[in-house]
Design a protein around this motif. Structure first.
Motif, PDB file in Angstrom:
ATOM      1  N   LYS A   2       0.833  -1.208   0.000  1.00 29.89           N
ATOM      2  CA  LYS A   2       0.000   0.000   0.000  1.00 29.89           C
ATOM      3  C   LYS A   2       0.865   1.255   0.000  1.00 29.89           C
ATOM      4  CE  LYS A   2      -3.915   2.082   2.305  1.00 29.89           C
ATOM      5  NZ  LYS A   2      -4.915   1.968   3.348  1.00 29.89           N
ATOM      6  N   TYR A   7       1.930  10.087   6.555  1.00 31.69           N
ATOM      7  CA  TYR A   7       2.139   9.069   7.581  1.00 31.69           C
ATOM      8  C   TYR A   7       2.650   9.753   8.848  1.00 31.69           C
ATOM      9  CZ  TYR A   7       3.661   4.911  10.039  1.00 31.69           C
ATOM     10  OH  TYR A   7       3.802   3.923  10.973  1.00 31.69           O
ATOM     11  N   TYR A  37       4.444  -0.039   4.499  1.00 32.66           N
ATOM     12  CA  TYR A  37       3.876   0.915   3.544  1.00 32.66           C
ATOM     13  C   TYR A  37       4.999   1.596   2.782  1.00 32.66           C
ATOM     14  CZ  TYR A  37      -0.053   0.772   6.870  1.00 32.66           C
ATOM     15  OH  TYR A  37      -1.059   0.371   7.695  1.00 32.66           O
TER      16      TYR A  37
END
Length: 157
Positions: A2, A7, A37
Motif C-alpha cells: 500500500k 504518515y 507501507y
C-alpha cells in the motif's frame, strides 16, 4: 504494498527506510509490527511531521536531546513524550538516505555481513541494514541512555 501520501509515527512504527521510486523520487518504506507501507515522503519529512503532530518541531526535539545528552551527532529523537516514542538514526540525519529505527521495538542486533547488520525486532522480524553491528548497537545504546535520562526527568525511574 500500500502507498500512502501521509504518515505519522505511532507506537507500531518499527523502521523508516529511504527508498527511491522508479522516477528517482525519494520516498520511505515504513515497517510496522504487522504491515509495511510506501510513503511518498522522505524519512526526514515523516519525522518532522510526526514531531509537529506531537507538539514540537524536529529542530526543537534535536536541540532538547543535545541539551540533555551532549551528543552532537546521530542524535536520537523523542517523537512523543506521552507515548514514549524514541527513534534513532543509523547515520547523519542530514543524509537523505538515513534509516530511522524505533528504540522500543529492537530486540537485538546481529552481524549480517561486512558493513551490514541484522536488526531483530521484538516481533521476530529481522531487517538487514547497510551499517555494521557496532554502529547500530552504538546508536541503540545512546538512545537507551537518552530515554533513561528523560524517564527519570518525567518521574518514571
Amino acid at each position: 504494498m500500500k502507498k500512502l501520501s501521509e504518515y505519522l509515527i505511532t507506537r507500531e512504527t518499527m523502521l523508516i527506510s529511504p527508498i527511491h521510486d522508479e522516477y528517482g523520487n525519494l520516498h520511505s518504506m515504513v515497517t510496522e509490527e504487522l504491515t509495511s507501507y510506501i510513503v511518498e515522503k522522505s524519512p526526514r519529512m515523516i519525522l518532522k511531521d510526526s514531531c509537529c503532530y506531537n507538539g514540537s518541531t524536529f529542530a526543537g526535539r534535536k536541540d532538547s536531546t543535545i541539551a540533555v545528552t551532549g551528543y552532537q551527532s546521530k542524535i536520537p529523537i523523542c517523537i512523543s513524550e506521552i507515548q514514549r516514542i524514541f527513534f534513532f538514526p543509523l547515520e547523519s540525519p542530514k543524509n537523505e538516505m538515513c534509516h530511522w529505527v524505533s528504540h522500543y521495538h529492537v530486540d537485538r542486533v546481529e552481524a549480517g555481513g561486512p558493513e551490514q547488520s541484522l536488526i531483530i525486532f521484538c516481533n521476530k522480524i529481522g531487517i538487514h541494514v547497510p551499517y555494521s553491528k557496532g554502529i547500530v548497537f552504538g546508536n541503540l545504546s545512546r538512545t537507551a541512555q537518552f530515554r533513561s535520562l528523560m524517564l527519570r526527568r518525567w518521574g518514571e525511574e
